[in-house]
Design a protein around this motif. Structure first.
Motif, PDB file in Angstrom:
ATOM      1  N   SER A  26       0.827  -1.212   0.000  1.00 56.79           N
ATOM      2  CA  SER A  26       0.000   0.000   0.000  1.00 56.79           C
ATOM      3  C   SER A  26       0.857   1.256   0.000  1.00 56.79           C
ATOM      4  CB  SER A  26      -0.936  -0.002   1.213  1.00 56.79           C
ATOM      5  OG  SER A  26      -0.213   0.129   2.431  1.00 56.79           O
ATOM      6  N   ARG A  73       1.326   4.342  -3.430  1.00 56.75           N
ATOM      7  CA  ARG A  73       0.902   5.739  -3.353  1.00 56.75           C
ATOM      8  C   ARG A  73       1.988   6.722  -3.798  1.00 56.75           C
ATOM      9  NH1 ARG A  73       1.173   7.299   3.143  1.00 56.75           N
ATOM     10  NH2 ARG A  73       3.434   7.040   3.307  1.00 56.75           N
ATOM     11  N   TRP A  75     -11.669   1.149   3.950  1.00 60.17           N
ATOM     12  CA  TRP A  75     -10.603   1.918   4.597  1.00 60.17           C
ATOM     13  C   TRP A  75      -9.609   1.023   5.313  1.00 60.17           C
ATOM     14  CZ3 TRP A  75     -14.909   5.566   6.732  1.00 60.17           C
ATOM     15  CH2 TRP A  75     -15.357   6.380   5.687  1.00 60.17           C
ATOM     16  N   ASP A  88      -6.920  -0.001   3.051  1.00 61.42           N
ATOM     17  CA  ASP A  88      -5.934   1.030   2.700  1.00 61.42           C
ATOM     18  C   ASP A  88      -4.659   0.925   3.530  1.00 61.42           C
ATOM     19  OD1 ASP A  88      -7.560   2.104   0.765  1.00 61.42           O
ATOM     20  OD2 ASP A  88      -8.388   3.673   2.062  1.00 61.42           O
ATOM     21  N   ASP A 142      -3.757   2.498   6.144  1.00 57.20           N
ATOM     22  CA  ASP A 142      -3.248   3.753   6.696  1.00 57.20           C
ATOM     23  C   ASP A 142      -3.105   3.620   8.207  1.00 57.20           C
ATOM     24  OD1 ASP A 142      -3.160   5.004   4.227  1.00 57.20           O
ATOM     25  OD2 ASP A 142      -5.201   5.774   4.393  1.00 57.20           O
TER      26      ASP A 142
END
Length: 294
Positions: free
Chosen positions: A20, A24, A219, A222, A224
């Motif tokens: 991931s 990005r 989410w 993702d 994060d």
């Protein structure tokens, strides 16, 4: 935890986190010259990450597949620089790449110290609560109960900020920017997952939310991570209307997975007046004491 309901360990999380993060970053952002033609993957290729980190492509491929558990601190630092990780992401990378031996041992129940209960009692005019593992709500004062929900009336397993955020319809109306607040809680839970990959209750929570809410499922994928220590949020309360509250998070020396969160309003602001109205609306002055789940 690439499969949220599987409870997969740190190697799976390492694989998905690295994928991931490189997805990005564009080659231009990384300072690499691009070759003609269409790129089949978003962000950086594996060989480009290896080049930037100064390791062999084979080594990086094995690492991204979660097959290298003895990675050095030097290599992790190089990867963090190559992937442009912030401090929180760097810490998460170290957690998932170098899991601590013995993490799978049963976790003892969390207890709130009597002194912290007294702190909540003293904070009678502002919302304050204590969060534990998986953002379980271990204790909340009357103002936090009035702002969010009556956690004390919920079953123990439901006394959790993630379950409130995604499974309680009132939460979507309470937060002015619900998406930002919700994504922040997911990123905070991912940070916790890096430290406790074998937490069975975490796997249960992630699995339930993934099945019941498409936003959480998206989410979570993702990967994060974010540590919120202070900031501000806008609320629309059904009784007192709009208010902007700052928050400060304080860790516990005795339990690193326990956090005291305190909301504040700017002195003399409409939000401070709204908090006073909220306090006057509450008739019961006692602190809401919630026995902490394991």
């Amino acid at each position: 935890m690439s499969d949220p309901s599987s409870g997969a360990g740190a190697n799976s999380e390492l694989r998905e986190f690295l994928r991931s993060r490189r997805a990005r970053i564009t080659p231009e952002e990384a300072g690499l010259s691009t070759q003609p033609g269409t790129r089949r993957v978003p962000g950086l290729r594996r060989e480009e990450v290896a080049q930037l980190a100064g390791v062999s492509v084979d080594y990086y491929v094995r690492l991204e597949r979660g097959r290298h558990v003895n990675v050095s601190e030097t290599v992790l630092d190089a990867l963090a620089r190559a992937l442009r990780l912030n401090d929180t992401e760097r810490g998460h990378l170290f957690d998932v790449a170098r899991p601590t031996i013995g993490r799978s041992r049963p976790m003892p129940p969390q207890r709130v110290r009597p002194g912290l209960y007294r702190v909540l009692d003293l904070l009678s005019d502002t919302p304050a609560l204590i969060l534990g593992r998986r953002m379980d709500v271990l204790a909340a004062n009357k103002m936090a109960r009035a702002l969010y929900t009556d956690f004390d009336a919920l079953p123990h397993r439901d006394r959790n900020m993630l379950r409130f955020m995604f499974l309680n319809e009132a939460a979507r109306g309470l937060y002015v920017d619900w998406e930002s607040a919700a994504r922040g809680t997911v990123a905070g839970l991912h940070l916790y997952a890096g430290r406790h990959p074998d937490d069975a209750r975490l796997a249960e929570l992630v699995g339930e939310l993934s099945l019941r809410d498409k936003d959480f499922r998206r989410w979570w994928a993702d990967h994060d991570v974010h540590r919120r220590t202070y900031g501000a949020k806008d609320y629309h309360h059904p009784v007192v209307g709009d208010l902007t509250l700052g928050y400060e998070a304080f860790g516990s020396e005795g339990d690193p997975d326990q956090v005291l969160g305190i909301h504040t309003a700017e002195p003399g602001s409409p939000s401070e007046q709204a908090l006073r109205l909220l306090a006057s609306w509450i008739s019961e002055p006692a602190t809401i004491r919630l026995p902490g789940p394991a």
